[in-house]
Design a protein around this motif. Structure first.
Motif, PDB file in Angstrom:
ATOM      1  N   LYS A  26       0.829  -1.205   0.000  1.00 46.66           N
ATOM      2  CA  LYS A  26       0.000   0.000   0.000  1.00 46.66           C
ATOM      3  C   LYS A  26       0.866   1.259   0.000  1.00 46.66           C
ATOM      4  CE  LYS A  26      -3.819   2.264   0.128  1.00 46.66           C
ATOM      5  NZ  LYS A  26      -4.555   2.437  -1.102  1.00 46.66           N
ATOM      6  N   ALA A  27       1.938   1.263   0.780  1.00 48.96           N
ATOM      7  CA  ALA A  27       2.825   2.431   0.813  1.00 48.96           C
ATOM      8  C   ALA A  27       3.443   2.680  -0.556  1.00 48.96           C
ATOM      9  CB  ALA A  27       3.918   2.218   1.861  1.00 48.96           C
ATOM     10  N   LEU A  28       3.862   1.625  -1.241  1.00 52.22           N
ATOM     11  CA  LEU A  28       4.447   1.792  -2.570  1.00 52.22           C
ATOM     12  C   LEU A  28       3.413   2.244  -3.593  1.00 52.22           C
ATOM     13  CD1 LEU A  28       6.925  -1.202  -2.744  1.00 52.22           C
ATOM     14  CD2 LEU A  28       7.476   1.225  -2.604  1.00 52.22           C
ATOM     15  N   GLN A  29       2.179   1.743  -3.485  1.00 54.06           N
ATOM     16  CA  GLN A  29       1.126   2.171  -4.402  1.00 54.06           C
ATOM     17  C   GLN A  29       0.863   3.664  -4.254  1.00 54.06           C
ATOM     18  OE1 GLN A  29      -2.081  -0.436  -3.274  1.00 54.06           O
ATOM     19  NE2 GLN A  29      -1.551  -1.972  -4.812  1.00 54.06           N
ATOM     20  N   ASN A  30       0.979   4.174  -3.038  1.00 56.48           N
ATOM     21  CA  ASN A  30       0.757   5.601  -2.802  1.00 56.48           C
ATOM     22  C   ASN A  30       1.871   6.464  -3.386  1.00 56.48           C
ATOM     23  OD1 ASN A  30      -1.650   5.156  -1.459  1.00 56.48           O
ATOM     24  ND2 ASN A  30      -0.703   5.143   0.553  1.00 56.48           N
ATOM     25  N   LEU A  31       3.030   5.868  -3.647  1.00 56.80           N
ATOM     26  CA  LEU A  31       4.170   6.614  -4.196  1.00 56.80           C
ATOM     27  C   LEU A  31       4.185   6.647  -5.719  1.00 56.80           C
ATOM     28  CD1 LEU A  31       7.037   5.423  -1.841  1.00 56.80           C
ATOM     29  CD2 LEU A  31       5.929   7.663  -1.878  1.00 56.80           C
TER      30      LEU A  31
END
Length: 80
Positions: A26-31
């Motif tokens: 999820k953190a990478l998708q937000n980036l």
């Protein structure tokens, strides 16, 4: 989205402070357009696999996350 009582927990973080892979995804998708694939996924580690275009890897060993990152064609182990 509902609010989760902190006492109930979310199973996203272990008692020792390590996050599960869903949190990292999820953190990478937000980036932006980043992805996480397991090396156990069929085709990832095939004989024709080439990682020369990759910029980094998130790794997990014994419930410990660390990164390996390429900077100017030199790989660095960013283990804390």
């Amino acid at each position: 989205a509902g609010v989760i009582n902190a006492e109930e927990g979310t199973n996203n973080v272990a008692d020792d402070g390590n996050y599960n892979v869903q949190v990292l995804i999820k953190a990478l998708q937000n980036l932006g357009e980043y992805s996480i694939d397991s090396i156990e996924k069929p085709g990832i580690m095939g004989e024709t696999s080439s990682f020369t275009d990759e910029q980094g890897f998130l790794c997990n060993s014994s419930d410990h996350w660390f990164a390996i990152r390429k900077v100017h064609n030199t790989w660095f182990n960013l283990n804390s």
